[in-house]
Write an enzyme that holds these catalytic residues in place. Structure first.
Site, short mmCIF file in Angstrom:
data_model
loop_
_atom_site.label_atom_id
_atom_site.label_comp_id
_atom_site.label_asym_id
_atom_site.label_seq_id
_atom_site.Cartn_x
_atom_site.Cartn_y
_atom_site.Cartn_z
N HIS A 77 0.86 -1.18 0.00
CA HIS A 77 0.00 0.00 0.00
C HIS A 77 0.90 1.23 0.00
O HIS A 77 1.57 1.52 0.99
CB HIS A 77 -0.91 0.01 1.23
CG HIS A 77 -1.72 1.27 1.33
ND1 HIS A 77 -2.57 1.68 0.33
CD2 HIS A 77 -1.79 2.23 2.29
CE1 HIS A 77 -3.12 2.82 0.68
NE2 HIS A 77 -2.67 3.19 1.86
N ASP A 114 1.09 5.10 -0.30
CA ASP A 114 0.41 6.40 -0.27
C ASP A 114 1.08 7.38 -1.22
O ASP A 114 2.30 7.55 -1.19
CB ASP A 114 0.46 6.99 1.14
CG ASP A 114 -0.39 6.21 2.12
OD1 ASP A 114 -1.59 6.05 1.84
OD2 ASP A 114 0.14 5.77 3.17
N ASP A 168 -7.61 1.64 2.29
CA ASP A 168 -7.22 2.57 3.36
C ASP A 168 -8.14 3.76 3.58
O ASP A 168 -8.15 4.32 4.67
CB ASP A 168 -5.79 3.08 3.10
CG ASP A 168 -5.17 3.71 4.33
OD1 ASP A 168 -5.58 3.39 5.46
OD2 ASP A 168 -4.24 4.53 4.19
N HIS A 200 -6.10 9.82 -0.65
CA HIS A 200 -6.81 9.83 0.64
C HIS A 200 -6.00 10.43 1.79
O HIS A 200 -6.49 10.48 2.92
CB HIS A 200 -7.30 8.42 0.99
CG HIS A 200 -6.23 7.39 1.10
ND1 HIS A 200 -5.86 6.59 0.04
CD2 HIS A 200 -5.45 7.02 2.13
CE1 HIS A 200 -4.90 5.77 0.43
NE2 HIS A 200 -4.62 6.02 1.69
#
Length: 976
Positions: A57, A59, A181, A427
């Site tokens: 994951h 970001d 997420d 996000h």
């Protein structure tokens, strides 16, 4: 131009067959390809099949900037380097054909891909063609779901998916959406994903009470019916909730960032642990409906040394499956979310149905993630303005033709802005949950993108108008700063309207003169007024003492020009009155004020003869510092946790001044040195404007503050209120209630807050009060007849969700705390017709006109007015997208912007003729695409469809739009 990104179609020949534009959207898959569902490992029907999904994951900015994350810079903040993850994973996938990996964020993959050699690119293509490397989600980023506007989400998804399509062909197309997420989930996102052709959607976070109930009833997999207007299954989406968020089960993390013991499988060694690992693995409980469970084997920025993970996963699969010989009916396999989804689909089960959304999200009784709905309000507004600027940049690139990219003002491009806006949807971007230096980086990227677009816009407007005079952009008009208008005696204002219908819009310009003559494109004089300017927010920027106010009328998808000249011996500016007027009114609205307090007291719609009591004031909640009997959770960037359910009123009275002129009436209210407001009513407006200014929020008392405005009315709401979902469909909310489970409410304020993206309203049988916002904000209806909206937050503690910073924003201009200014627009209507007013009003705020300025006299041959449309589109139709696709084709999205139940007049199907749409473009051919423009619509078949959908013949130019339908077309065009 997207072509500037080297994202050209692999087959560039375009040809026409019966008016249909035909060419491949991406590379044809090689005949040997076994990607997608065909690449899945076989499962065992008589066993529990455990699908291990290796993933990372990544970001797109959070604790570090996008650049820092990609390169692995600033590891003192967080050890993370995406380029090394992709290097390492590809190397490990080549060592064992059974291994699988999924990758999500195209923003990072695109960067990495461009740095690879051609031989490495071929190797990666082979891995993709064999289904060993699979893309999921595939947008430029994994967008936030609460604070993003649907138009920006569609854009960023289109950009990422286009790159995958054109690089890898059908094998690069993701089959599932993957939002592991984001902090709560919007119904509109599910609707968009369904219309983009995804077969399913997986996420990790949902309310702790909701999860407990779903685990009990084995309803962690469901069918989400994500629209009440679109005919099923158009917006139906299978949705799966992952068992561990997006982390591996406890004790089974084998990344360099983990502390779990590796599998030690030499029986001659003292610390041999295979039996223990197998026993612990088999003890993991399965709380799902089928004999398949999914396990996310990875986490934040993992797999930088992929050998650690894969070496242990190989062993785990081997040793657990060896137990099958002993009668253990568990089968472990490398898998992907799409392979897991395929197995669920094959069961042919019926799934629980969901019609609402997954807001608000709480991970414990006092931990509601509703603060980020408002966090970093200045960034949220800047992102919204940037979205408007990007749409105009895209439109003018098409309308102006090739000269817009290379013209008299240099080389312009829309690509930089597209990438900046795409990154801003992440996000931890527009959500406001990033570190301060990362928020600064997002803003810097947006500013840089707009600079590139300004060149393009100037070139385009020069070509359309025939004038190469220098264009000035005044990006600080919200604080009354524009050097040209402040110093010039004569200038012109070009007003570009990005909407497909004419708009009337108020213009306020900082000036130093006392009277001006304003003329429209036909030379006709326009009513204008000069009044005193408010100067406290601009600080040392600008020097205007007055403001010039007038209304402009701009044609659809086009511009008009107004000339402004100083009147040397004009009258003095409108004077201020220091007493509060009892009322201000125009021909549509009347607003009254309490003479004792200076506060609003009523609002009337003079056309419909409605009047409601309306009191509005400002308050602040004392933010919890974590030192509390019930919980140690403080308020922070993510979490809203007031220390009390009763907010502190900033002042029970307002000091007021008023200005009343034929053009505009204003009541200026001061509540404290850090809270003020202008109540404004323009002559031709059906909406009341509340322009609020909040900050610097004082913290001398060592208290963090969450500042709200609250509207208290006589409307009988019975606990219900309504908010939009990502700016599109409206959802009903009820205080202390969730539609799908019996809520045990533990936070009476934060637990009743919802995201408001563009509007919210309260209503009863007779009256509806709608509030249109200029950015995403959090809000709720805590008391009947009341609507509150959080405007600003300044907090002194971190909320322990990873960002490791208190949300305490300052800047060079505001070292004592950020000052934020914004607008709320209020309209009062009958409930049956309210949408006819607030839908277009919200679109005007999202896509407001662009003003550009030219000093002195324009050349006499200048074209002062232009419309890109042959006629305005009907009120129900919104032109959502007009952007250059490649040299000869443009991408067009038309949207029906009403829900099926909203309007007697506008909730009907509407037909548009594509060939009679534009003034500067000849439409030569058309083909229809899915929403994300990465599949031909008639080839889009999803799991949720039992039979292929039927489509209208795309060779016809007549296009019918039904309520809430967005239709996407690739148009072959020629310039007229």
């Amino acid at each position: 131009n997207m072509a500037a990104m080297s994202l050209q179609l692999t087959v560039v020949s375009l040809f026409l067959l019966g008016g249909v534009l035909t060419f491949p959207l991406g590379q044809e898959a090689e005949h040997t390809s076994t990607c997608g569902y065909e690449s899945c490992h076989p499962t065992k029907p008589d066993m529990l099949n455990v699908h291990l999904v290796p993933h990372t994951h990544d970001d797109v900015g959070w604790l570090k900037t996008v650049d820092q994350y990609f390169y692995g810079d600033r590891n003192d903040i967080q050890h993370a380097g995406v380029q090394y993850i992709l290097d390492s994973v590809v190397d490990q996938l080549l060592k064992n054909p059974d291994r699988r990996f999924i990758y999500v964020e195209t923003a990072f993959f695109y960067r990495w891909w461009r740095q690879q050699s051609s031989s490495m690119q071929q190797t990666v293509k082979q891995l993709v063609n064999e289904g060993r490397l699979e893309f999921v989600n595939g947008g430029w980023c994994m967008s936030d779901e609460a604070t993003t506007h649907y138009s920006a989400v569609i854009d960023q998804m289109t950009m990422g998916l286009r790159f995958l399509n054109e690089t890898f062909g059908p094998c690069g197309r993701p089959r599932v959406a993957w939002h592991i997420d984001p902090f709560g989930h919007a119904r509109e996102h599910a609707s968009m994903f369904a219309q983009m052709g995804y077969d399913g959607f997986f996420f990790g976070r949902l309310d702790y009470q909701d999860r407990a109930r779903r685990m009990m009833y084995r309803e962690q997999e469901l069918l989400w019916r994500a629209s009440d207007s679109l005919t099923p299954p158009m917006a139906d989406l299978f949705t799966g909730i992952l068992p561990n968020g997006y982390n591996p089960p406890e004790g089974f993390c084998w990344d360099q960032s983990c502390d779990d013991a590796p599998i030690r499988d030499d029986p001659d060694l003292e610390d041999y642990n295979v039996d223990d690992v197998v026993k612990r693995f088999l003890a993991i409980s399965a709380v799902y409906k089928t004999n398949h469970i999914i396990m996310t084997m990875g986490s934040d920025f993992q797999y930088e040394n992929a050998n650690l993970w894969y070496k242990n996963l190989d062993k785990l699969i081997h040793y657990v499956n060896a137990q099958q010989a002993n009668g253990i009916k568990v089968n472990v396999l490398y898998s992907t979310p799409s392979c897991y989804l395929q197995e669920l689909h094959r069961t042919n089960l019926t799934w629980a149905l969901k019609n609402d959304d997954f807001f608000p999200y709480a991970d414990d009784a006092h931990d509601f993630w509703t603060g980020y709905f408002t966090s970093r309000p200045a960034l949220k507004r800047y992102e919204r303005i940037s979205n408007s600027n990007l749409q105009m940049c895209n439109q003018l690139e098409v309308l102006g033709g090739p000269v817009s990219r290379r013209g008299p003002f240099g080389v312009g491009d829309s690509k930089t802005m597209k990438e900046a806006m795409a990154v801003a949807q992440h996000h931890d971007a527009v959500s406001g949950t990033e570190k301060q230096h990362v928020a600064n980086d997002y803003a810097r990227r947006l500013a840089n993108g707009w600079q590139h677009c300004q060149v393009l816009v100037s070139n385009s407007l020069a070509g359309l108008s025939g004038s190469t005079a220098e264009r000035i952009y005044c990006d600080n008009l919200n604080i009354s700063v524009c050097p040209l208008t402040e110093s010039s005696k004569k200038f012109s204002v070009n007003v570009y309207n990005p909407l497909a219908r004419p708009v009337t819009w108020p213009v306020r310009l900082p000036v130093n003169g006392t009277a001006y003559v304003v003329s429209d494109a036909n030379g006709k004089s326009v009513d204008s007024q000069v009044s005193f300017s408010t100067r406290e927010v601009r600080r040392s920027r600008g020097f205007a003492v007055n403001e010039l106010v007038f209304q402009v009328q701009a044609p659809p998808l086009g511009y008009t020009t107004y000339s402004v000249s100083l009147l040397q011996n004009g009258p003095p500016p409108a004077s201020t009155q220091h007493h509060t007027p009892t009322a201000i009114k125009n021909k549509f609205l009347q607003v009254t004020f309490d003479p004792d307090t200076g506060l609003l007291s009523s609002l009337s719609n003079l056309e419909t003869k409605q009047t409601i009591k309306l009191t509005q004031n400002f308050y602040w909640y004392n933010a919890s510092d974590g030192n509390n009997v019930e919980s140690i959770q403080p308020s922070g960037a993510y979490i809203f946790r007031p220390n009390s359910s009763t907010p502190f009123v900033i002042s029970k009275t307002a000091k007021t001044e008023s200005i009343q002129t034929p053009a505009v009436q204003e009541v200026r209210q001061w509540f404290s040195p850090w809270v003020s407001q202008v109540v404004r009513l323009y002559a031709d407006s059906r909406a009341l404007e509340l322009e609020w200014t909040v900050g610097p929020v004082p913290i001398d008392d060592d208290l963090g503050k969450e500042v709200i405005t609250r509207l208290d009315t006589s409307i009988q709401t019975a606990q219900y209120f309504y908010t939009d979902s990502n700016g599109r469909e409206v959802l009903q909310r009820k205080t202390d209630f969730r539609p799908t489970w019996n809520l045990k409410q533990s936070e009476p304020i934060a637990g009743n807050y919802y995201p408001i993206n563009s509007r919210a309203f309260i209503k009863d049988d007779d009256d509806q009060l709608t509030v249109v916002t200029d950015r995403s904000q959090g809000g709720g209806s805590i008391n009947n007849g009341s609507l509150e909206i959080m405007l600003h937050r300044r907090l002194l503690y971190d909320d322990v969700r990873g960002v490791a910073e208190p949300l305490n924003e300052t800047s060079g201009i505001f070292p004592k705390g950020l000052v934020v200014r914004g607008r709320l627009l209020l309209s009062l209507d009958r409930p049956a017709s309210a949408a006819d007013a607030h839908r277009p009003l919200a679109q005007e705020v999202v896509l407001q006109p662009l003003l550009t300025f030219t000093g002195g006299d324009l050349h006499p041959n200048t074209r002062l007015e232009f419309s890109g449309l042959q006629a305005a589109l009907p009120p129900a139709v919104h032109l959502l997208t007009l952007s250059q696709w490649d040299k000869d084709s443009v991408l067009l999205r038309l949207e029906h912007q009403f829900q099926s139940w909203e309007s007697k007049v506008n909730s009907q199907p509407v037909t548009v003729n594509l060939q009679k749409l534009f003034t500067t473009l000849d439409v030569l051919g058309v083909s229809e695409l899915n929403l994300s423009a990465n599949q031909w619509k008639d080839e889009m078949k999803r799991f949720t469809c039992n039979s292929p959908p039927t489509f209208e013949d795309p060779s016809t130019w007549e296009v019918t739009l039904r309520p809430m339908e967005i239709r996407t077309f690739l148009l072959k065009v020629g310039l007229r």
